[in-house]
Design a protein around this motif. Structure first.
Motif: not given
Length: 417
Positions: A3-5, A62-66, A279-281
Motif C-alpha cells: 500500500q502507499p508509503f 516500500e514504494p516511493p513516498a507519496s 506503522h507497517y503491515g
C-alpha cells in the motif's frame, strides 16, 4: 503490491512550550547538555538510513513516498536548509512519487519570504500554519506568542510562492466566547486557504493548563460549549466551500491532506525523530517469527501463534532527543518499543479510523479485508438514531454522529461478528 508509503519527520523543538501542549517537544532548557538543534538534521538523516536498512532486512520494500510531513514541535525553528536536507534524504532512500505532497507545520513568527522560498525551491508543496485563534486574549490563554498579523502576511506570501496552505484552529479555550470563536473561523476563511483544521482543546493533567484548572485558576473546557463551537465551524466552513472530509478537517475539493488521510486509511508510514511512531503491515515472514538485522539492531520476536495472526506492527522512537541520539550513535534504529497488531485488533483500528472520514466506511470492503462482519441490526439502529447515513454498503457519520463519534465506534465494535 504494498500500500502507499508515507514518511513523518518529528522536529521536537520549541522556543516556548504552550500551556496546553502535551506533545513530545523540548525547549532549550528541557534539552540539557548533550542535545542540540544544530546537528538534528544530520541525526534524523542517520535514522532514515537505519530505518531503510531495517526495512530491507525484513523484506519491506516500500514504494516511493507519496507524502512527507514535518511536524513538531516547531519544524521551522530549524534553518530551512535543514528541512530540505532531510527531505532530500527521504528522496534518496525511498524515492518520491510524482506530485508527492510535502508538508511542514510552521509557527507564523518563525518564517519569512526567504525561508518559505527556500522550502519551495527544495520541493515542499504545502504549509500548515498554527493559527489557533485570531483573538488576542484567547492566544494569551493558550500561551501562544505569535503576532496574528504574521498569519495574514505569511499565508499571503506562501500562496504567492505556490504553496497549498492550511491553518489550524483550537476551540474551547477558557474564556473564549462564541463570538470569539466565530471571529477566528471567519478570519481563517478570509485568508483564502485551501484547508482548515479545527480541534477541540483537550487538557492533560501534567500540563501547565492542567495544573491551572486543577488549582481553580481557570475553568475546564465545557463539552456543550465545544459541541456548539464545532457546529458553528462546520456551518461556516461549509458555507465558505470547505467540505468536511475528516471529523476535524475541512478542505476545498482536491485539497485534503493526503498525509493525514493515509493515517486514517491505515497505510504504512515511517516515523523519524524522537517520539515518532511508525506503522507497517505484513512486517515479517510468519514462518520465521524472529528476525534481526545486525546493522540496524532491532529484533522482532513473537510466538508462532502471534506471528500467524499479526498483520501489522506499530513502533515508537525514544522520546528524549539526547537518549535518541545515543541510540543512533550505537547504530540502532532508536525505537523505545513496538507492538504486533493482531488481525482482530487491526479490524478494530479500521473501524475507529474509517468512521471519521466523509468518504464513509464500506461494510463489504471491511468484511473482505478482515473476515469480520458488522451486523445490519446495529447499522440500522445507528441510521434510525440519526448517527449515520447509509448508501448501499457504505455508512457515513452525520453531524450528530461526528459529535458522538466515540458512541458510534463503541456500537460498531460491539456488533462485530
Amino acid at each position: 503490491m504494498r500500500q502507499p508509503f508515507e514518511v513523518y519527520v518529528h522536529v521536537p523543538f520549541c522556543i516556548r512550550r504552550c500551556g496546553y501542549c502535551d506533545f513530545n517537544t523540548y525547549t532549550a532548557l528541557d534539552l540539557g547538555e548533550g542535545a542540540s538543534r544544530a546537528n538534528y538534521a544530520t541525526l534524523a538523516c542517520l535514522e532514515m538510513r537505519h530505518v531503510h536498512a531495517w526495512q530491507e532486512a525484513h523484506g519491506i520494500h516500500e514504494p516511493p513516498a507519496s507524502t512527507v510531513f514535518f511536524g513538531g514541535g516547531t519544524p521551522t525553528i530549524l534553518p530551512a536548509e535543514d528541512l530540505v536536507t532531510m527531505l532530500d534524504t527521504v528522496r534518496e532512500l525511498w524515492g518520491m512519487e510524482e506530485h508527492a505532497e510535502i508538508t511542514t507545520e510552521a509557527n507564523p513568527d518563525s518564517v519569512d519570504r526567504e525561508y518559505l522560498h527556500t522550502l519551495r525551491q527544495g520541493g515542499f508543496t504545502r504549509i500548515s500554519f498554527g493559527m489557533q485563534s485570531s483573538v488576542p486574549h484567547v492566544l494569551r490563554t493558550l500561551d501562544r506568542t505569535h503576532d496574528p498579523r504574521n498569519v495574514i502576511d505569511n499565508v499571503r506570501i506562501a500562496k504567492e510562492l505556490g504553496f497549498e496552505v492550511s491553518v489550524d484552529l483550537i476551540y474551547g479555550a477558557p474564556g473564549e466566547s462564541l463570538a470569539d470563536w466565530c471571529a477566528s473561523v471567519q478570519t481563517a476563511i478570509e485568508l483564502g486557504v485551501d484547508h482548515i483544521s479545527a480541534y477541540a482543546l483537550t487538557i492533560e493533567p501534567h500540563t501547565k493548563m492542567g495544573r491551572q484548572i486543577a488549582s481553580g485558576q481557570i475553568a475546564a473546557p465545557n463539552d456543550d460549549d465545544e459541541a456548539a463551537k464545532y457546529e458553528i465551524a462546520d456551518a461556516m466552513l461549509s458555507e465558505a466551500g470547505l467540505q468536511w472530509y475528516e471529523i476535524s478537517n475541512w478542505a476545498a475539493p482536491g485539497h485534503e491532506s493526503r498525509h493525514n488521510l493515509g493515517y486514517w486509511r491505515n497505510v504504512d508510514w515511517a516515523g523519524i525523530g524522537p517520539g515518532a511512531h511508525s506503522h507497517y503491515g505484513e512486517v515479517f515472514n510468519v514462518a520465521d517469527p524472529e528476525q534481526q538485522d545486525a546493522k540496524a539492531g532491532v529484533e522482532i520476536a513473537a510466538s508462532a501463534s502471534t506471528a500467524e495472526q499479526a498483520c501489522s506492527l506499530r513502533a515508537w522512537d525514544i522520546p528524549h532527543p539526547r537518549v535518541w541520539a545515543v541510540a543512533l550513535a550505537n547504530h540502532r534504529v532508536p525505537w523505545q518499543g513496538y507492538e504486533l497488531i493482531s488481525a482482530a485488533e487491526n479490524a478494530e483500528e479500521i473501524i475507529m479510523l474509517g468512521i471519521r472520514l466523509h468518504e464513509g466506511f464500506d461494510l463489504d470492503a471491511f468484511t473482505e479485508r478482515t473476515g469480520r462482519r458488522i451486523t445490519n441490526y446495529v447499522v440500522d439502529s445507528l441510521v434510525e438514531e440519526g448517527l449515520v447515513t447509509r448508501d448501499g454498503e457504505r455508512i457515513i457519520a452525520t453531524l450528530r454522529g461526528r459529535l458522538l463519534n466515540d458512541l458510534v465506534i463503541e456500537r460498531l465494535l460491539d456488533s462485530l461478528e
